[in-house]
Design a protein around this motif. Structure first.
Motif, PDB file in Angstrom:
ATOM      1  N   ASN A   7       8.266   2.799   5.423  1.00 27.24           N
ATOM      2  CA  ASN A   7       7.735   1.884   6.597  1.00 27.24           C
ATOM      3  C   ASN A   7       6.462   1.358   6.556  1.00 27.24           C
ATOM      4  N   GLN A   8       6.000   0.562   7.444  1.00 25.96           N
ATOM      5  CA  GLN A   8       4.807  -0.016   7.282  1.00 25.96           C
ATOM      6  C   GLN A   8       3.653   0.844   6.780  1.00 25.96           C
ATOM      7  N   GLU A   9       3.438   1.985   7.631  1.00 26.31           N
ATOM      8  CA  GLU A   9       2.426   2.964   7.536  1.00 26.31           C
ATOM      9  C   GLU A   9       2.982   4.351   7.194  1.00 26.31           C
ATOM     10  N   HIS A  10       4.157   4.494   6.948  1.00 29.50           N
ATOM     11  CA  HIS A  10       4.685   5.729   6.976  1.00 29.50           C
ATOM     12  C   HIS A  10       5.426   5.764   5.494  1.00 29.50           C
TER      13      HIS A  10
ATOM     14  N   ARG B  99       6.190  -3.845  -1.322  1.00 29.26           N
ATOM     15  CA  ARG B  99       7.614  -3.558  -0.906  1.00 29.26           C
ATOM     16  C   ARG B  99       8.210  -3.975  -2.355  1.00 29.26           C
TER      17      ARG B  99
ATOM     18  N   TRP C   2       4.842   1.060   2.853  1.00 33.39           N
ATOM     19  CA  TRP C   2       4.898   0.080   1.951  1.00 33.39           C
ATOM     20  C   TRP C   2       3.780  -0.766   2.093  1.00 33.39           C
ATOM     21  N   MET C   3       2.776  -0.997   3.268  1.00 33.51           N
ATOM     22  CA  MET C   3       1.640  -1.824   3.334  1.00 33.51           C
ATOM     23  C   MET C   3       0.891  -1.257   2.156  1.00 33.51           C
ATOM     24  N   ALA C   4       0.835   0.232   1.983  1.00 32.41           N
ATOM     25  CA  ALA C   4      -0.059   0.653   1.120  1.00 32.41           C
ATOM     26  C   ALA C   4       0.644   0.588  -0.497  1.00 32.41           C
TER      27      ALA C   4
ATOM     28  N   GLN D 265      -2.395  -5.349  -2.152  1.00 33.71           N
ATOM     29  CA  GLN D 265      -2.126  -4.858  -0.827  1.00 33.71           C
ATOM     30  C   GLN D 265      -3.816  -4.309  -0.443  1.00 33.71           C
TER      31      GLN D 265
END
Lengths: 378, 378
Positions: free
Chosen positions: B317-320, B284, B279-281, B356
């Motif tokens: 997830n954050q980086e997945h 959200r 989700w960082m990429a 982002q």
């Protein structure tokens, strides 16, 4: 009153430093009590000052979610770094550069193909990467199961292929979906025992497995014992947030991150207070949406951080937030929250909200503000 | 193949420049056809190169969502700027500094209190701010209704208080919730007529109201006529996204923004392809969740931008990221998408995904890549 928070332009991400310090100490105490090292995950804050406070409290090494974090924190003097995302072969050059510069960077894999890419790279470049194998303890995301024969195959490829097989690591991300102490203790025990069994399986195959690294904020705080574990990882505990409150591991008055916002309008008939904290300021994270208590885009506090009963940021456009009271609450919003009123919003997810900002405004117990830059991007 | 996209580190935000240019031309053509100025909303991209392309195609002036955008684009030579968020009194100093530096900045209010704050400030500083009154055409968010007597009160305060009452503006944000041409044409007509009636009401009270500014991407593209309107505002059309596709104003092959990602693992039994686009990429933003077609965290394409049938980024997830095919599709994911495979993900919401990143990678029709920095923060 002219405390320095009043001088800030909005929206801005405010860190309550006292709360943060207490949160840091709480997790450090748990690690100390369990006799394991604490390796905080810095992906939540990506902030030098926060990480310095964690190290000062006793953290040993850090966990990162990007190699950019590794580069930045290594430049700030932290050498023991775990990059906790399965290594993409294309990123090995970046990892190599860090190791050649003196960084004790540990990388992660969970597949035969990944392990082969690492050992091929080790041979080509004459570098002995230190590697963790990621274990899937709770069917949450990545990792290999402790009883999967592939685990031993990966371990053997790494050990015999020129890498340093350092240990195993897992993250019980399913813990975020729970909300009772009993369930959290149970998943913490699953996380511990699954990772421990994976380590035992590797050792039984005659291969080294010194480190057993586990953690997530909910399991780290709920674990009854951590026998066989060598280190604990956790990230969001440093600020906590509404999702963690719903999980049951913090009180609302432990939340250290809030967004300072200004009232810019009203729709009186609808009871809407329009703020300058839209989703750009809060992030689009609506983690509480699927939990037992949906807090919208956040709970609203006054500038002192005191919750305003029933007031919630219920919707958000890019630079507009819409806050309102619960149905039935009779509040003269234009009189009580005139244009220009400052409010602070507690976010769903501290990692996501922080990422919307280039810096935090750190508010200490004397009301003094310091600018704490944070890292973003890759 | 060694086209320059292959040399990029992931995750990264890729702009398909040809598609972007076509999108820019399409909206400009609509404005030209309707005989109104186009004032693009630069909040989507916050990017000098994109805005330069919009100006080159015929845009006159820009719309911004933050004063930081106004400062940055004014520094780049754009002088005609509308700050389209109701003015917080505390931000008037920033706006004044811009005007004193020569920026023709227009500000917005929708309340008596807001108008008084502006005119008080005008008098104190001897500055004649140019002001739009925001009209609530669709009960979506902010603004005053065209038939509300408060509208005339605000207009009179501004005009008699030393501000320049420049006109009225509205944004029919409710159009994002629609998905048929008929419904879009209807709300476009409501947006036009409500804003026009507000202008007429002000003029009937003997007050000036030269400008009538309307727009959102869906209404701008759907409007049958824009009689009485002087300018059109729209933002996300420049890239489009999956939300706009569901609204029905673009085809999937018009989406100009995608996230380039790398496969970092698999969970073969579950059919999961793990990517480095968490989700960082992606952000959200799950805007399609409430639409007729939920695209998860995005639709997956190959590196050429061709959609891979049934493959969707289903969780993050954050980086997945976790991508998978639809149930029933038989795909050997480890063989067809081995670790290291590059993919491109079409996002829900271009404004949120772009935010982002600190820059876009602009991919031209020859496969050449240029770095286009973007602005973030406030």
């Amino acid at each position: 009153m002219t405390s320095s928070i009043d001088s800030l332009d909005t929206p801005v991400a405010v860190v309550d430093v006292s709360r943060m310090q207490r949160n840091i100490q709480r997790m450090q105490n748990q690690a100390n009590r369990q006799g394991v090292r604490l390796r905080p995950h810095v992906k939540t804050t990506k902030c030098e000052q926060v990480v310095a406070a964690q190290v000062k409290a006793g953290a040993q090494g850090i966990t990162v979610s990007t190699l950019k974090e590794a580069q930045a924190f290594f430049a700030q003097g932290i050498t023991d770094i775990l990059y906790a995302v399965a290594m993409a072969p294309t990123k090995l050059n970046q990892a190599l550069a860090l190791r050649r510069a003196g960084c004790s960077l540990t990388i992660v894999t969970d597949s035969v193909a990944g392990a082969r890419a690492i050992t091929d790279f080790c041979r080509t470049h004459g570098e002995r990467f230190e590697v963790f194998i990621e274990i899937d303890s709770d069917h949450h995301r990545s990792g290999v199961r402790s009883d999967d024969p592939v685990l031993i195959e990966i371990a053997r490829i790494l050990h015999e292929g020129g890498a340093v097989l350092k240990g195993v690591m897992t993250h019980a991300g399913e813990s975020y979906k729970l909300n009772t102490l009993e369930a959290l203790q149970e998943i913490a025990e699953i996380e511990r025992s699954e990772c421990g069994m994976a380590a035992e399986a590797i050792r039984s195959a005659g291969l080294p497995c010194q480190e057993v690294s586990v953690g997530s904020t909910p399991t780290a705080l709920s674990a009854v014992h951590l026998d066989g574990v060598t280190e604990l990882r956790a990230g969001v505990y440093v600020f906590f947030d509404l999702v963690m409150h719903n999980v049951g591991v913090c009180q609302l008055d432990e939340l250290a991150l809030s967004v300072l916002t200004t009232v810019i309008g009203h729709q009186p008939e609808k009871g809407w207070i329009i703020t300058d904290s839209g989703w750009m300021a809060m992030s689009r994270d609506r983690g509480t949406q699927s939990q037992q208590c949906d807090f919208g885009y956040g709970l609203v506090c006054d500038t002192e951080g005191k919750l305003i009963d029933g007031l919630q940021l219920r919707s958000a456009n890019q630079e507009h937030g819409v806050a309102s009271f619960e149905e039935g609450q009779q509040v003269e919003i234009e009189q009580q929250f005139p244009i220009g009123t400052r409010l602070r919003i507690l976010p769903n997810h501290a990692c996501a909200t922080g990422a919307q900002y280039q810096a935090y405004e750190a508010l200490d117990e004397n009301g003094e503000i310091s600018l704490w830059p944070r890292l973003n991007g890759w």
